[in-house]
Design an enzyme around this catalytic site. Structure first.
Site: not given
Ligand code: NG1
Length: 417
Positions: A172, A124-128, A38, A70
């Site tokens: 995200d 976790s990579g779920l975009s919290s 992205d 929170s």
């Molecule tokens: P997550 O997994 O939410 O940290 C991050 C970036 C995205 C994208 C992905 C890799 C943030 C908030 N989001 O996602 O924009 O670059 O890594 O594909 O930094």
């Protein structure tokens, strides 16, 4: 979901002694494919999931202070509007001050009481982090009678996230705002576009925790930003070879379609620092290292060839994966997930032994394909699974790491009630 919203309303009333006027429901997202593309302006294919954050808010007219409690974290955040550098007592407070900062000029003088709850795990990579930014902005806007339109919400949520130090791309926020149930969302950035991709019958999704946290502070943030800078270096050097003038900062997406690019990528240096690139005249140092709220060591050598190889090949896999879903070719889709993971592991360098083992275990248990999802360095892996195999894949995933692992469904994006 109505029950969950009711619970949040009650918890809010107990904490603040008055009822919320609005609840923003911001889902997490799972990226099906298109990882680390992205910020190069190349496409992604995420879904929103039924794990969500609920952001309940009520306006305050007596003082321009935003208070955010929170249920997941102990110390509440308190941000005085219009004051730069609000004190940060916990990492998540950065996202709160980032979001409040993005509301400058909107309903000046107003404050808010806010409670964040939900079942979306952090780090976790779920975009919290993006769900929190989107939820806070939507809730503040609605509570102050100045609801932000969806495009503005996406842009401001990106800026709020960047204010926390990671130079996030924008996937995200778009997924969280625009996703729809039963569909993946293809997002393009250059030029900006979105389209829904209906998910065929015969495919289910399982996500599984690798047991390693990937908080977007400290090391994971620096590793992320290093890749952002590396992608810019690669774009600048390739553009220089082809004789193109790229925008500032340079992005691989602007040259991805050019015929000779794949050949030129192999000729990129294995590692090079921003300072060295600036000496070649391919790009100015400032163009390469401009980060919203972080610093980059200008002398740091970045593995540009491998980064570019991953990013450009991943963009092609996004096209192929979208086509496979539209044609219902689930075997092909699964193979693309595996290829994405391999590229992220071998070239991009954001996998971990735990994520590799987890993907292997899920494939062995009958997944069509599996890959890390999100930024990597820990966090979650995703598997595409025939629906009748879901339980068979979840059990060995939990055995491999201790879990959690669970099925996710493509769910609606942001709702404000
Ligand atoms: P997550 O997994 O939410 O940290 C991050 C970036 C995205 C994208 C992905 C890799 C943030 C908030 N989001 O996602 O924009 O670059 O890594 O594909 O930094």
């Amino acid at each position: 979901m109505t029950d969950a919203i009711e619970q949040v309303r009650q918890a809010f009333s107990e904490r603040y002694g008055h009822a919320p006027t609005v609840v923003a429901v911001a889902p997490g997202r799972v990226n099906l494919i298109g990882e680390h593309t992205d910020y190069s302006g190349l496409p992604v294919l995420p879904i929103a999931i039924e794990r969500r954050l609920f952001v309940a808010a009520a306006p305050r007219e007596d003082e321009a202070v935003v208070r955010v409690a929170s249920e997941q974290f102990e110390t509440p955040a308190e941000v005085v509007r219009g004051v730069a550098n609000a004190p940060v007592h916990a990492p998540w407070h950065r996202y709160v001050s980032g979001a409040v900062g993005q509301m400058e000029g909107i309903a000046p003088g107003m404050g808010a009481d806010i409670l964040v709850a939900g079942d979306l795990p952090a780090a976790s990579g779920l975009s919290s982090s993006a769900a929190l930014a989107v939820g806070l902005l939507a809730a503040m806007g609605a509570a102050w009678g100045e609801a932000l339109d969806r495009e503005v919400l996406v842009t401001r949520a990106i800026h709020a996230d960047r204010a926390s130090g990671a130079e996030t791309g924008g996937m995200d926020q778009a997924a969280i705002v625009y996703a729809e149930a039963g569909h993946a969302l293809r997002v393009d950035f250059e030029p900006p576009a979105r389209r829904l991709v209906a998910l065929p019958a015969g495919i289910a999704f399982v996500v599984a925790n690798s047991g390693v946290e990937a908080p977007k502070g400290g090391a994971a943030r620096d590793s992320y930003n290093e890749r952002v800078v590396g992608a810019r270096i690669a774009a600048a050097m390739l553009a220089d070879q082809i004789g193109l003038d790229l925008t500032n900062p340079p992005r691989l997406g602007e040259i991805a379609g050019v015929d000779v690019v794949d050949i030129l990528v192999d000729e990129l240096p294995e590692k090079i620092s921003p300072v060295e690139v600036s000496r070649t005249g391919a790009a100015g140092l400032e163009q390469l290292v401009q980060l919203t709220a972080a610093r980059f060591d200008h002398m740091r050598k970045v593995p540009v060839r491998k980064l570019a190889r991953h990013i450009l090949s991943e963009a092609v896999r996004v096209d192929d994966a979208e086509a496979a879903l539209r044609e219902g070719d689930l075997a092909a889709f699964g193979k693309l997930l595996n290829a994405s993971h391999e590229s992220l592991r071998a070239d991009f360098g954001c996998s971990t032994p735990e994520l590799d083992a987890l993907c292997k275990a899920m494939r062995a248990a009958g997944a069509l394909g599996a890959r890390l999802t999100g930024a990597g360095f820990g966090g979650y892996a995703l598997a595409a699974v025939p629906p009748e195999q879901v339980e068979a894949v979840i059990a060995p995933a939990i055995a491999a790491t201790g879990g959690p692992a669970f099925e996710v469904h493509a769910s609606p994006g942001l709702e404000v009630v």
